[in-house]
Design a protein around this motif. Structure first.
Motif, PDB file in Angstrom:
ATOM      1  N   THR A 139      32.269  40.757  31.951  1.00 17.01           N
ATOM      2  CA  THR A 139      32.330  40.861  33.404  1.00 17.01           C
ATOM      3  C   THR A 139      33.007  39.663  34.051  1.00 17.01           C
ATOM      4  N   PRO A 141      35.769  37.393  35.651  1.00 16.91           N
ATOM      5  CA  PRO A 141      37.082  37.628  36.249  1.00 16.91           C
ATOM      6  C   PRO A 141      38.194  37.263  35.259  1.00 16.91           C
ATOM      7  N   ARG A 241      33.136  30.969  35.556  1.00 25.53           N
ATOM      8  CA  ARG A 241      33.618  31.731  36.693  1.00 25.53           C
ATOM      9  C   ARG A 241      34.906  32.517  36.446  1.00 25.53           C
ATOM     10  N   ASP A 375      24.560  45.762  38.178  1.00 24.05           N
ATOM     11  CA  ASP A 375      24.109  44.643  37.331  1.00 24.05           C
ATOM     12  C   ASP A 375      22.894  45.004  36.492  1.00 24.05           C
TER      13      ASP A 375
ATOM     14  N   ARG B  38      34.777  39.638  44.443  1.00 22.44           N
ATOM     15  CA  ARG B  38      33.493  39.902  45.072  1.00 22.44           C
ATOM     16  C   ARG B  38      32.396  39.253  44.253  1.00 22.44           C
ATOM     17  N   SER B  40      28.682  39.974  42.658  1.00 18.97           N
ATOM     18  CA  SER B  40      27.911  41.149  42.284  1.00 18.97           C
ATOM     19  C   SER B  40      26.493  41.054  42.823  1.00 18.97           C
ATOM     20  N   VAL B  41      25.723  42.106  42.595  1.00 15.73           N
ATOM     21  CA  VAL B  41      24.377  42.130  43.177  1.00 15.73           C
ATOM     22  C   VAL B  41      23.481  41.047  42.599  1.00 15.73           C
ATOM     23  N   SER B  42      23.812  40.535  41.410  1.00 19.17           N
ATOM     24  CA  SER B  42      23.019  39.402  40.916  1.00 19.17           C
ATOM     25  C   SER B  42      23.850  38.115  40.969  1.00 19.17           C
ATOM     26  N   GLN B  44      27.050  37.306  40.471  1.00 21.05           N
ATOM     27  CA  GLN B  44      28.097  36.912  39.531  1.00 21.05           C
ATOM     28  C   GLN B  44      29.459  37.114  40.191  1.00 21.05           C
ATOM     29  N   PRO B  45      30.426  36.231  39.890  1.00 15.17           N
ATOM     30  CA  PRO B  45      31.767  36.474  40.423  1.00 15.17           C
ATOM     31  C   PRO B  45      32.425  37.616  39.652  1.00 15.17           C
ATOM     32  N   ARG B  46      33.106  38.493  40.364  1.00 20.29           N
ATOM     33  CA  ARG B  46      33.750  39.622  39.729  1.00 20.29           C
ATOM     34  C   ARG B  46      35.188  39.762  40.223  1.00 20.29           C
ATOM     35  N   GLY B  47      36.029  40.324  39.324  1.00 24.37           N
ATOM     36  CA  GLY B  47      37.407  40.589  39.715  1.00 24.37           C
ATOM     37  C   GLY B  47      37.843  41.955  39.227  1.00 24.37           C
ATOM     38  N   MET B  56      35.769  49.941  40.822  1.00 22.67           N
ATOM     39  CA  MET B  56      35.174  49.417  42.065  1.00 22.67           C
ATOM     40  C   MET B  56      34.916  47.914  42.029  1.00 22.67           C
ATOM     41  N   GLU B  57      35.392  47.203  41.024  1.00 24.54           N
ATOM     42  CA  GLU B  57      35.117  45.769  40.958  1.00 24.54           C
ATOM     43  C   GLU B  57      36.034  44.957  41.866  1.00 24.54           C
TER      44      GLU B  57
ATOM     45  N   ARG C 225      26.805  49.141  50.115  1.00 24.72           N
ATOM     46  CA  ARG C 225      25.881  48.148  50.673  1.00 24.72           C
ATOM     47  C   ARG C 225      26.340  47.585  52.007  1.00 24.72           C
TER      48      ARG C 225
END
Lengths: 456, 84, 376
Positions: A139, A141, A241, A375, B38, B40-42, B44-47, B56-57, C225
């Motif tokens: 997950t 980036p 990150r 998550d 963005r 995430s709900v916990s 975490q950085p997401r791409g 949808m990430e 959300r």
């Protein structure tokens, strides 16, 4: 906005909806299967309309076809010319989000809102998406799909000087590695999970498909100097990150490869949401079709990856058959069947050689995220006994992607089939769903709106 | 500048960047060296992952509208893009 | 299925929230329990509905049961695991005009005399409490004791607590018929028990013929959300305008915040339908109604629509008690839109009856006899 109606009779009208004139043959998806279907259907003079979410035709494999800097193959360019001359019309930027409110209609969303498109016959050519399998760090980036990194590069991502690890399975790894290198990336390794034996077996099968051999030879030259390791997979990705390195495993041997980008994908999973919504019978993640590409639902045809992952040539053959059949040109449809059978054999070979290996099932750890939208970690899902209980009790698959990523992964990890699909098949605004009421024309000026005050 | 006619100016998390016309917002974000689209709900950085509008990430807020799939949106002059 | 040598005291058909609540109450009261569930725990109406915990005032009996139950929820809440998403957000009844505002005053009076806290809000107060509501509404009534919960996880939790105390769960077993102290499964085998409790929701009527339980189809939409968009469960009071029909389709403005920041938008009621397919026209009416009250909802991203079936009785009260014509079969079904709210109270009332102990509220209004059609 014109509600279709008849003034005098008591027929129903659609209040406020944008209803288009009925289309003879509606095709969902302008990838190879959809384009081929459009070309053959249009030869009968039918009114053919193709709907695709992307700004232009080509689907995923021929993304950006027709652009100035297109690097498309000769075959792709030929098909695009045929498509443009066919007389079929393309509605780009148009996403089919569900069945329409009346029988034999589509609900189509675009930037302007939603519209209802009635059809006489429907061909679903919705293609496929990449199969992702979870592993620690997936997950982070800058971990992309293999097709994903190519799609991003084609839409403007510069990969120049970037160190990229390409991993997963399938011929796509080679094609994308070559593409990345051509665009200035440093591809440090291609990690193919299939064993040497599987690849050797596949190469022997390739001998029957000369066009594929020449493709392979061309790729080979572009990839000179990049290690291509088989029986090799990415065990984990690390970084603060964003991805900074990956741990690669081959047999008992492990090593760490630093990278800027990781491109990883384990093949494909068909986009079955729309066929499922239309009620087409689906068995083991493939839509059931007959020799003329007819699904189990009347007037609904299916072609390309949704009938079984098989690659571009099979998609083209199936598309042609579906187009001819939908247009009533049955002789021409039947004439294409031998070609389809040939490419089906190639598809079987692909599936056999590149099936993800069992070791990949032990990659996720308890804290590895499986459902990315919500998550939900592997530890929370592992003990569940069905997809539905993982969904209801752990929220797996309840996010915006509606299980498109975690569903196929769990199919591999746990053997679960996903449950029935719900509309809209892509998120849409609430406003877009408020124009679909039906009122009988004798009911104009109906009395006060009724409301139920009981909660829920 | 002559170059301005052939490029699009947008703001990504407050940083002004120029991209070629036709580039998607996702590509623009990555070009700007930003990796987290963005959280995430916990937390975490997401791409971006799939590059084709499925995972949808890559959702970001574009001109105040939340949850836009940046890999599917072409950049337009003056766009304001914020991570979610 | 192999029968154990000692049959359980109670066999419960259905592990929805009502069945699960009953299972726990029975074991806590010292009885042995087996629960038979055809599919996923809490996977029926329990999963399809809004999970609203609300005190209602349609009738004295409805008030008694919902109020009693809400108290039990408030006691249970601290023990619920996080995935039950218990949110004490309260209910805001929304009055669009003066006529509906008179209803606010009436409701406030009703609740006050029964010691249920509620607060009257005028137009400006309402706008401050819920900024996304359209301007010009007359006001509202806030009932702070109400809340929302994610019911499938509660059902699972209650069942697990029952299992820890010795209850047995027969999973993925479909009950085909219920008899005196016995159920027949779809594979032909049977299970015996001292008593059988039919908590099978809309299927209850097929298992005990004669029960007047009708499916009432509803639609819901869940959004992406948007934290802070809505603070309370919002329900319109607009029903006053309608001819109170039992037979025609209806929609009402009903929006709920979830702990995740998603919004759950409802509600719709349709009669006599059993097809679970999404009905676009009524969905459209329902959403249009919602957008009338909260205009910004029009731009909100909706990610999923689904339908469910409430088990409805003619007098809007559930069936809690012995099935007429049986001595060892009980019913716990027919909760319509209040199944989540009243599950805990239902369990208590049922166990009270079976163990012949006094109940905290009168049980007569929910007895099953009233529901059976009179003999010719």
């Amino acid at each position: 906005m014109t509600p279709g109606s008849s003034a005098a009779s008591a027929s129903s009208t659609l209040e406020g909806a944008n209803i288009e004139a009925r289309v003879d043959i509606a095709i969902v998806g302008a990838g190879p299967a959809g384009m081929a279907a459009a070309c053959s259907a249009a030869t009968a003079g039918s009114n053919v309309v193709v709907f695709d979410d992307n700004p232009s035709a080509g689907g995923q494999i021929w993304r950006g076809l027709g652009g100035e800097s297109s690097e498309a193959s000769e075959s792709a360019r030929r098909w695009l010319r045929r498509f443009r001359r066919s007389g079929a019309s393309l509605q780009a930027g148009s996403r089919v989000i569900g069945c329409g409110p009346m029988p034999k209609s589509l609900l189509v969303e675009s930037q302007e809102g939603v519209r209802v498109v009635p059809y006489r016959r429907l061909i679903l050519a919705t293609g496929a998406r990449e199969l992702f399998l979870p592993f620690p760090g997936w997950t982070l980036p800058n971990v992309f799909g293999v097709g994903g990194i190519q799609a991003l590069a084609k839409s403007g991502l510069s990969v120049e000087t970037k160190r990229v690890v390409v991993a997963g399975t399938g011929p796509l790894l080679l094609a994308v590695a070559a593409y990345l290198r051509t665009h200035g990336a440093q591809v440090s390794v291609i990690a193919e999970q299939a064993s040497f034996g599987a690849l050797a077996w596949f190469s022997r099968h390739l001998l029957r498909f000369p066009s594929k051999i020449s493709e392979a030879v061309q790729l080979q030259s572009k990839l000179f100097g990049i290690p291509y390791c088989c029986g090799t997979w990415v065990e984990s990705a690390s970084g603060d990150r964003r991805v900074e390195s990956v741990t690669i495993r081959q047999g008992q041997h492990r090593w760490i490869e630093p990278c800027d980008y990781l491109a990883i994908g384990y093949g494909f999973h068909s986009n079955l949401e729309l066929p499922a919504l239309f009620g087409c019978e689906i068995r083991r993640t493939a839509v059931i079709v007959d020799g003329l590409q007819r699904s189990t639902v009347e007037d609904v045809y299916c072609a390309g990856e949704p009938t079984g992952i098989g690659g571009v040539d099979l998609a083209l053959a199936e598309g042609e058959i579906a187009g001819y059949a939908a247009a009533g040109l049955l002789d021409k449809a039947v004439a294409m069947q031998p070609a389809r059978e040939r490419w089906r054999r190639f598809a079987v070979a692909l599936e056999g050689a590149f099936a993800p290996r069992p070791e990949l099932r032990s990659l996720p750890q308890a804290d590895t995220i499986v459902c990315r939208c919500e998550d939900v970690s592997w530890g929370r899902i592992q003990a569940k006994t069905s997809w539905r209980s993982a969904k209801l009790h752990a929220r797996c698959g309840m996010g915006p992607c509606q299980g498109r990523i975690c569903g196929p992964a769990l199919e591999f990890l746990k053997g679960w089939g996903s449950e029935s699909v719900r509309p809209p098949i892509f998120p849409t605004t609430v406003g877009n769903l408020t124009e679909l009421e039906m009122r009988s024309s004798t009911d104009r000026g109906a009395g006060p709106r009724q409301a139920a005050h009981d909660p829920e | 500048m002559r170059e301005a006619a052939a490029s699009v100016l947008l703001t990504v998390n407050g940083e002004a960047i120029r991209v070629k016309p036709g580039v998607t917002v996702a590509a623009a974000i990555l070009t700007a060296g930003q990796t987290a689209f963005r959280t995430s709900v916990s937390n975490q950085p997401r791409g971006a992952l799939c590059g084709m509008g499925v995972c949808m990430e890559c959702r970001v807020t574009i001109n105040g509208r939340a949850h836009q799939k940046s890999c599917q949106v072409p950049c337009a002059e003056g766009m304001v893009i914020d991570s979610e | 299925m192999t029968e154990t040598s000692g049959q359980p005291d109670v066999l419960i058909v259905g592990a929805g929230i009502v069945g699960a609540a009953c299972a726990l109450e029975f074991v806590v009261s010292g009885l042995t329990v087996t629960v038979v569930e055809a599919a996923v725990v809490g996977g029926g109406a329990t999963a399809a509905g809004m999970g609203h915990i609300v005190v209602m005032d349609d009738s004295e009996a409805q008030f008694q049961l919902t109020n009693y139950s809400e108290g039990l929820w408030q006691e249970l809440a601290p023990q619920l695991p996080a995935d039950c998403e218990y949110l004490p957000c309260g209910t805001m009844w929304v009055a669009a005009d003066e006529e509906e505002f008179a209803e606010v005053l009436r409701k406030h009076q009703f609740y006050s005399t029964r010691n249920v806290p509620s607060q009257i809000l005028n137009g400006p107060d309402l706008a401050e409490a819920e900024p996304k509501l359209r301007p010009g509404l007359a006001g509202g009534l806030l009932v702070p004791g109400d809340g929302v919960v994610y019911a499938p996880c509660v059902a699972r939790y209650l069942l697990e607590e029952a299992e820890k105390r010795g209850a047995r769960v027969c999973a993925r077993q479909q009950v085909a018929a219920i008899g005196e102290g016995v159920v027949t499964l779809s594979d032909g085998s049977s299970l015996s028990a001292g008593l059988v409790v039919n908590a099978a929701g809309t299927a209850a009527r097929t298992l005990v013929p004669g029960l007047d339980i009708q499916p009432r189809k509803g639609h819901l939409l869940i959004t992406d959300r948007y934290p802070g968009f809505v603070r309370h469960q919002l329900i319109e009071l607009g029903y006053l305008k309608s001819a109170h029909s039992l037979t025609s389709d209806s929609v009402a403005f009903n929006v709920q915040p979830r702990l995740t920041g998603q919004l759950l938008i409802g509600s719709s009621r349709q009669y006599g339908l059993e097809d679970p397919a999404v009905d676009y026209p009524i969905l459209s009416r329902m959403l249009r109604r919602a957008v009338e009250y909260m205009p910004e909802l029009a731009q909100v991203s909706g990610i999923r629509v689904w339908t469910g079936f409430r088990a409805a009785t003619a007098d809007k009260l559930p069936l809690i008690g012995r099935a007429p014509g049986f001595s060892r079969v009980y019913i716990a079904s027919g909760h319509e839109g209040l199944g989540i709210t009243t599950a805990l109270g239902t369990a208590k009332l049922l166990v009270d009856q079976i163990l012949d102990r006094p109940s905290a509220i009168p049980r007569e209004p929910y007895l099953v006899e009233r529901n059976f059609p009179p003999h010719a």
